[in-house]
Design a protein around this motif. Structure first.
Motif, PDB file in Angstrom:
ATOM      1  N   GLY A   3      51.290  58.384  32.315  1.00  0.00           N
ATOM      2  CA  GLY A   3      51.054  59.700  32.405  1.00  0.00           C
ATOM      3  C   GLY A   3      52.021  60.681  32.326  1.00  0.00           C
ATOM      4  O   GLY A   3      52.033  61.892  31.769  1.00  0.00           O
ATOM      5  N   ASN A   4      52.961  60.548  32.895  1.00  0.00           N
ATOM      6  CA  ASN A   4      54.205  61.110  32.585  1.00  0.00           C
ATOM      7  C   ASN A   4      55.011  61.620  31.387  1.00  0.00           C
ATOM      8  O   ASN A   4      55.299  61.915  31.030  1.00  0.00           O
ATOM      9  CB  ASN A   4      55.315  60.240  33.808  1.00  0.00           C
ATOM     10  CG  ASN A   4      54.404  61.043  35.585  1.00  0.00           C
ATOM     11  OD1 ASN A   4      53.779  61.393  35.777  1.00  0.00           O
ATOM     12  ND2 ASN A   4      55.294  60.370  35.978  1.00  0.00           N
ATOM     13  N   LEU A   5      55.088  60.046  30.899  1.00  0.00           N
ATOM     14  CA  LEU A   5      55.492  60.038  30.051  1.00  0.00           C
ATOM     15  C   LEU A   5      54.549  60.865  29.036  1.00  0.00           C
ATOM     16  O   LEU A   5      55.302  61.836  27.845  1.00  0.00           O
ATOM     17  CB  LEU A   5      55.867  58.773  29.217  1.00  0.00           C
ATOM     18  CG  LEU A   5      55.705  58.642  27.403  1.00  0.00           C
ATOM     19  CD1 LEU A   5      57.304  59.429  27.574  1.00  0.00           C
ATOM     20  CD2 LEU A   5      55.518  57.140  27.053  1.00  0.00           C
ATOM     21  N   TYR A   6      53.321  61.122  29.313  1.00  0.00           N
ATOM     22  CA  TYR A   6      52.026  62.214  28.143  1.00  0.00           C
ATOM     23  C   TYR A   6      52.747  63.217  27.988  1.00  0.00           C
ATOM     24  O   TYR A   6      52.637  63.697  27.680  1.00  0.00           O
ATOM     25  CB  TYR A   6      50.517  61.288  28.310  1.00  0.00           C
ATOM     26  CG  TYR A   6      49.784  62.239  28.082  1.00  0.00           C
ATOM     27  CD1 TYR A   6      49.410  62.290  26.115  1.00  0.00           C
ATOM     28  CD2 TYR A   6      49.291  63.268  28.654  1.00  0.00           C
ATOM     29  CE1 TYR A   6      48.800  63.518  25.948  1.00  0.00           C
ATOM     30  CE2 TYR A   6      48.450  64.048  27.552  1.00  0.00           C
ATOM     31  CZ  TYR A   6      48.208  64.160  26.643  1.00  0.00           C
ATOM     32  OH  TYR A   6      46.969  65.104  25.922  1.00  0.00           O
ATOM     33  N   VAL A  14      55.106  68.053  21.455  1.00  0.00           N
ATOM     34  CA  VAL A  14      54.276  66.920  21.086  1.00  0.00           C
ATOM     35  C   VAL A  14      53.001  66.978  20.741  1.00  0.00           C
ATOM     36  O   VAL A  14      52.418  67.970  22.019  1.00  0.00           O
ATOM     37  CB  VAL A  14      54.406  65.670  21.575  1.00  0.00           C
ATOM     38  CG1 VAL A  14      53.906  64.270  19.857  1.00  0.00           C
ATOM     39  CG2 VAL A  14      56.257  65.224  21.079  1.00  0.00           C
ATOM     40  N   PRO A  15      52.325  66.889  19.178  1.00  0.00           N
ATOM     41  CA  PRO A  15      50.421  67.543  19.439  1.00  0.00           C
ATOM     42  C   PRO A  15      49.896  66.006  20.367  1.00  0.00           C
ATOM     43  O   PRO A  15      50.381  65.087  20.496  1.00  0.00           O
ATOM     44  CB  PRO A  15      50.186  67.100  18.385  1.00  0.00           C
ATOM     45  CG  PRO A  15      51.132  67.011  16.740  1.00  0.00           C
ATOM     46  CD  PRO A  15      52.971  66.775  18.458  1.00  0.00           C
ATOM     47  N   ASP A  16      48.743  66.174  20.811  1.00  0.00           N
ATOM     48  CA  ASP A  16      47.968  65.647  21.912  1.00  0.00           C
ATOM     49  C   ASP A  16      47.617  64.700  20.958  1.00  0.00           C
ATOM     50  O   ASP A  16      48.092  63.482  21.853  1.00  0.00           O
ATOM     51  CB  ASP A  16      46.501  65.857  22.148  1.00  0.00           C
ATOM     52  CG  ASP A  16      46.311  65.513  23.157  1.00  0.00           C
ATOM     53  OD1 ASP A  16      46.581  65.631  23.676  1.00  0.00           O
ATOM     54  OD2 ASP A  16      45.088  65.415  23.123  1.00  0.00           O
ATOM     55  N   ASP A  17      47.485  64.405  20.172  1.00  0.00           N
ATOM     56  CA  ASP A  17      47.190  62.953  19.817  1.00  0.00           C
ATOM     57  C   ASP A  17      48.283  62.194  19.059  1.00  0.00           C
ATOM     58  O   ASP A  17      48.337  60.666  19.765  1.00  0.00           O
ATOM     59  CB  ASP A  17      46.288  62.988  18.366  1.00  0.00           C
ATOM     60  CG  ASP A  17      47.226  63.668  17.036  1.00  0.00           C
ATOM     61  OD1 ASP A  17      47.806  64.523  17.608  1.00  0.00           O
ATOM     62  OD2 ASP A  17      47.284  63.250  16.414  1.00  0.00           O
ATOM     63  N   LYS A  18      49.336  62.444  18.298  1.00  0.00           N
ATOM     64  CA  LYS A  18      51.147  61.844  18.933  1.00  0.00           C
ATOM     65  C   LYS A  18      51.217  60.868  20.378  1.00  0.00           C
ATOM     66  O   LYS A  18      51.659  60.134  20.536  1.00  0.00           O
ATOM     67  CB  LYS A  18      52.005  62.577  18.144  1.00  0.00           C
ATOM     68  CG  LYS A  18      51.725  62.609  16.297  1.00  0.00           C
ATOM     69  CD  LYS A  18      52.401  63.462  16.093  1.00  0.00           C
ATOM     70  CE  LYS A  18      51.830  63.185  14.459  1.00  0.00           C
ATOM     71  NZ  LYS A  18      53.881  64.074  13.609  1.00  0.00           N
ATOM     72  N   LYS A  21      49.415  58.477  21.351  1.00  0.00           N
ATOM     73  CA  LYS A  21      49.593  57.545  20.430  1.00  0.00           C
ATOM     74  C   LYS A  21      50.462  56.847  21.476  1.00  0.00           C
ATOM     75  O   LYS A  21      50.554  55.092  21.397  1.00  0.00           O
ATOM     76  CB  LYS A  21      49.481  57.423  19.067  1.00  0.00           C
ATOM     77  CG  LYS A  21      48.413  57.973  19.068  1.00  0.00           C
ATOM     78  CD  LYS A  21      48.387  57.776  17.023  1.00  0.00           C
ATOM     79  CE  LYS A  21      46.876  58.090  16.784  1.00  0.00           C
ATOM     80  NZ  LYS A  21      47.159  58.559  15.206  1.00  0.00           N
ATOM     81  N   ALA A  22      52.119  57.603  21.779  1.00  0.00           N
ATOM     82  CA  ALA A  22      52.884  57.014  21.650  1.00  0.00           C
ATOM     83  C   ALA A  22      53.014  56.754  23.102  1.00  0.00           C
ATOM     84  O   ALA A  22      53.658  55.900  23.470  1.00  0.00           O
ATOM     85  CB  ALA A  22      54.414  58.586  22.272  1.00  0.00           C
ATOM     86  N   ALA A  23      52.146  56.938  24.107  1.00  0.00           N
ATOM     87  CA  ALA A  23      51.806  56.630  25.228  1.00  0.00           C
ATOM     88  C   ALA A  23      51.724  55.048  25.634  1.00  0.00           C
ATOM     89  O   ALA A  23      51.712  54.579  25.976  1.00  0.00           O
ATOM     90  CB  ALA A  23      51.508  57.659  26.630  1.00  0.00           C
ATOM     91  N   GLU A  24      50.671  55.401  24.637  1.00  0.00           N
ATOM     92  CA  GLU A  24      49.710  53.561  24.118  1.00  0.00           C
ATOM     93  C   GLU A  24      50.813  52.725  23.993  1.00  0.00           C
ATOM     94  O   GLU A  24      50.700  51.359  24.468  1.00  0.00           O
ATOM     95  CB  GLU A  24      48.263  53.968  23.578  1.00  0.00           C
ATOM     96  CG  GLU A  24      47.360  54.752  24.270  1.00  0.00           C
ATOM     97  CD  GLU A  24      46.748  54.795  23.462  1.00  0.00           C
ATOM     98  OE1 GLU A  24      46.497  54.414  22.303  1.00  0.00           O
ATOM     99  OE2 GLU A  24      45.204  56.085  23.701  1.00  0.00           O
TER     100      GLU A  24
END
Length: 67
Positions: A3-6, A14-18, A21-24
């Motif tokens: 969650g911290n990364l996001y 960074v856009p929300d969707d990207k 996806k990066a956090a996942e």
């Protein structure tokens, strides 16, 4: 922690969707690393057992040759 990364990615613009996806992806990599660590631990135990067996075998052969 992810969650911290996001949140950090969102704060960086960074856009929300990207960011999601990066956090996942990082979460997936983290799970894979944990699996690999477990496999390495198992291999260490197996190697220790094999080395002990080989050393014991050499001991028996030497004992037979000498005695």
């Amino acid at each position: 922690m992810l969650g911290n990364l996001y949140g950090a990615l969102r704060d960086a613009g960074v856009p929300d969707d990207k960011a999601q996806k990066a956090a996942e992806e990082v979460a997936t990599c983290k799970d894979e690393i944990a699996t690999i660590k477990g496999d390495i631990q198992l291999l260490k135990w197996m190697l220790g057992f094999v080395l002990a067996s080989v050393i014991g075998g050499f001991g028996i052969v030497i004992r037979l040759l000498v005695g």
